[in-house]
Design an enzyme around this catalytic site. Structure first.
Site, PDB file in Angstrom:
ATOM      1  N   GLY A   1      30.469  76.000  57.652  1.00  0.00           N
ATOM      2  CA  GLY A   1      29.439  75.950  56.614  1.00  0.00           C
ATOM      3  C   GLY A   1      29.727  74.848  55.614  1.00  0.00           C
ATOM      4  O   GLY A   1      28.825  74.182  55.108  1.00  0.00           O
TER       5      GLY A   1
ATOM      6  N   ASP B   1      38.517  71.718  46.772  1.00  0.00           N
ATOM      7  CA  ASP B   1      39.099  73.001  46.381  1.00  0.00           C
ATOM      8  C   ASP B   1      38.355  73.456  45.139  1.00  0.00           C
ATOM      9  O   ASP B   1      38.082  72.654  44.249  1.00  0.00           O
ATOM     10  CB  ASP B   1      40.599  72.862  46.101  1.00  0.00           C
TER      11      ASP B   1
ATOM     12  N   GLY C   1      30.166  84.418  47.294  1.00  0.00           N
ATOM     13  CA  GLY C   1      31.274  84.550  46.343  1.00  0.00           C
ATOM     14  C   GLY C   1      30.859  85.212  45.034  1.00  0.00           C
ATOM     15  O   GLY C   1      30.178  86.245  45.018  1.00  0.00           O
TER      16      GLY C   1
ATOM     17  N   LYS D   1      20.948  75.038  42.345  1.00  0.00           N
ATOM     18  CA  LYS D   1      22.399  75.267  42.324  1.00  0.00           C
ATOM     19  C   LYS D   1      23.126  73.958  42.667  1.00  0.00           C
ATOM     20  O   LYS D   1      24.128  73.613  42.042  1.00  0.00           O
ATOM     21  CB  LYS D   1      22.812  76.385  43.295  1.00  0.00           C
TER      22      LYS D   1
ATOM     23  N   ARG E   1      30.287  72.031  42.417  1.00  0.00           N
ATOM     24  CA  ARG E   1      30.383  71.249  43.651  1.00  0.00           C
ATOM     25  C   ARG E   1      29.363  70.117  43.637  1.00  0.00           C
ATOM     26  O   ARG E   1      29.675  68.976  43.982  1.00  0.00           O
ATOM     27  CB  ARG E   1      30.169  72.175  44.860  1.00  0.00           C
TER      28      ARG E   1
END
Ligand code: IMP
Length: 190
Positions: free
Chosen positions: A13, A68, A148, A170, A176
């Site tokens: 993904g 990360d 999450g 988003k 991100r």
């Protein structure tokens, strides 16, 4: 300029998502071989991104990209932070643990952080960027999208949780999305 990038992750993904975020480029993104295990021993998101990109690049002698990310809650001194994925067995457990730990907390402020590193085949980090999204932890979940901690992460500027947002919104506001937005001009001038 390199064209092939090995993504230091075993999550298909994530590769699809990166391909979409890097749509301006002609990169061929590939998943790391599953047998290559990487220990995330860093103390920060950036240290972990660097460890992952550098290890995959030197082992495969190819260009590599790693990210990360995680959630830092101010009332918990930045926890779960780099332990966000390991904070519980399932998303449900992780959310419940966080809500329990914040039960008596008035300060609900938090930020999602994402670090990205790109390493050359010698393992040297040639580009690193970071993106941050400020928000608040709600007392209960709201919305069904995403993954999450999305249903409890509320972004005041749009009055929605990550889980209530359409994916394009988003992508624009998230840690991100911002980290990739910072990465793109660096890649263009590389
Ligand atoms: P990783 O960087 O993919 O290892 O993500 C670390 C962990 O942080 C994930 O397992 C999630 O629990 C959490 N996380 C990272 N980004 C997000 C997000 O955009 N929404 C919700 N949770 C996230």
């Amino acid at each position: 300029m390199f064209t092939k990038l090995v993504v230091a992750s075993s999550n298909a993904g994530k590769v699809r998502e990166m391909q979409e975020l890097l749509r301006d480029f002609d990169f061929e993104l590939a998943l790391k071989p599953p047998e290559l295990d990487i220990e995330e021993t860093g103390k920060t998101f950036m240290e972990n991104a660097i460890i992952k990109a550098s290890y995959i690049a030197t082992t495969l002698k190819q260009w590599s990209i790693a990210d990360d990310s995680g959630l830092m809650v101010n009332a918990l001194n930045g926890q779960p932070g780099i332990y966000s994925a390991r904070y519980g067995k399932t998303d449900f457990d992780r959310i419940n643990r966080l809500l329990t730990e914040l039960k008596y907390s008035v300060d609900r402020s938090a930020q999602f952080v994402c670090a990205i590193a790109i390493a050359n085949p010698e393992g040297e980090i040639v580009i690193q960027t970071e993106g941050i999204c400020e928000g608040e932890i709600l007392t209960e979940t709201r919305g069904d999208n995403g993954f999450g901690y999305d249903p409890i992460f509320f972004v005041p500027e749009v009055n929605q949780t990550f889980a209530q947002m359409p994916s394009e919104l988003k992508e624009k506001l998230s840690h991100r999305g911002k980290a990739f937005a910072n990465l793109i001009p660096l890649l263009k001038s590389f």
